[in-house]
Enzyme design. Sequence first.
Site, PDB file in Angstrom:
ATOM      1  N   ARG A  55       2.072   6.102   0.472  1.00 20.73           N
ATOM      2  CA  ARG A  55       0.800   6.255   1.181  1.00 20.73           C
ATOM      3  C   ARG A  55       0.838   7.419   2.165  1.00 20.73           C
ATOM      4  O   ARG A  55      -0.190   8.059   2.415  1.00 20.73           O
ATOM      5  CB  ARG A  55       0.439   4.950   1.891  1.00 20.73           C
ATOM      6  CG  ARG A  55      -0.055   3.884   0.930  1.00 20.73           C
ATOM      7  CD  ARG A  55      -0.431   2.600   1.628  1.00 20.73           C
ATOM      8  NE  ARG A  55      -1.110   1.698   0.702  1.00 20.73           N
ATOM      9  CZ  ARG A  55      -1.453   0.447   0.987  1.00 20.73           C
ATOM     10  NH1 ARG A  55      -1.181  -0.058   2.182  1.00 20.73           N
ATOM     11  NH2 ARG A  55      -2.069  -0.297   0.102  1.00 20.73           N
ATOM     12  N   GLY A  84      -6.313  -4.818  -2.539  1.00 19.88           N
ATOM     13  CA  GLY A  84      -7.596  -5.510  -2.531  1.00 19.88           C
ATOM     14  C   GLY A  84      -8.764  -4.630  -2.914  1.00 19.88           C
ATOM     15  O   GLY A  84      -9.669  -5.053  -3.636  1.00 19.88           O
TER      16      GLY A  84
END
Length: 401
Positions: free
Chosen positions: A36, A378
């Site tokens: 990330r 998610g």
Amino acid sequence: MTFRTLDDVDVKGKRVLLRVDLNVPLKGEEVQDATRIARVVPTIKELVSRGATVIVLSHLGRPKGTVVPDMSLRVVTEPLSRALGMPVAFVETDWDNGKATRAVAAAKPGDVLLLENTRFHKGEEANQPSFVKRLLDLGDIYVNDAFSAAHRAHASTEGIAHFLPAVAGRAMEAEVGALTAALENPKRPLVAVVGGAKISTKFEVVGHLTSRVDTLIIGGGMANTFLYAQGKPVGRSLCEHDVVNEVREIIKQAGHHGCEILLPVDAVVAEDFKPHAHHRTVDISDVNAKERILDIGPKTLELVKACFDKAKTLVWNGPFGVFELEPFDRGTVAAAQYAAKLSREGKLLSVAGGGDTVSALNHAGVADDFTYVSTAGGAFLEWLEGKELPGVAVLQKSPSA
């Protein structure tokens, strides 16, 4: 989907609030996976090169609106600085002491500031107007490069975008572009792999995909529940016996939409759930009462490969078996390597996402060979469910820069 990007704003001399996702896995104070961090480097470098003062916002963990020292973003400062090849100044703040305001006021074009965990303030997750105002006072332009947090309507992911010129960063732009190409306007045939432990956690995903894809391949523990719903023996395998009616409805719905569902026809089974347990390969109808299905068998793998051969677009979420335990990783690894081969050859547009999926592709050594691998969890699932993501939608409605 059309939304504004860095190409639509002049950032020279401006204070840019850049929302990223630095919620990285930690062991003590060591970052275990810097993916990330690497994803946001291009956006930060571009903003710096164009003369902006970059103010980085992110969350880490779930401190629930209080200051939790173990969830401070300080530990990410050095890895981010190393990835950028330039200094990053960390601003320690509880968001009520004025330190962020003073640090931003003292910053110059070309500086990169990393502010403390936004979730240390209760106004972040509540999207409180007072906290939104506090963030607004720190910047002139808002850039969202955190697709993985875009399913949350929080102050730093959605609230401030209503009041500042707001655009997508390069990582967000690439992610939404890849997912749009895979699901909204795909080259067909479109194939989806959905695996994992429980179908009950992915009813909406599977339901939505049956109306979108040409073939839906079910793997992992989820496949056991589908097999059980068809009257197949699953022994002691992970299986949700109480959702059989819902699974049968999904099968019916898929037929209505002309979506083929591909299930295992053979499996690797073992009585013990442990690495290198004694195992055998059986047709799916021959699983005995003491055995657990832990991986797909060779016949199923060949069906999966044949399906990939015909496909033009592949969406992948979830493993085929218990890939964390050898040798029950072989089906997932072989299927992933085959999809990667087709992708490298330009025959397949492949998009994958979800925590277990990324781990499985890394385990197979092919994460870099897929067309796009999403680091979102998610948000990726909600996209597969067909839901609107607040952090993406607001970029289409923001004020002009």
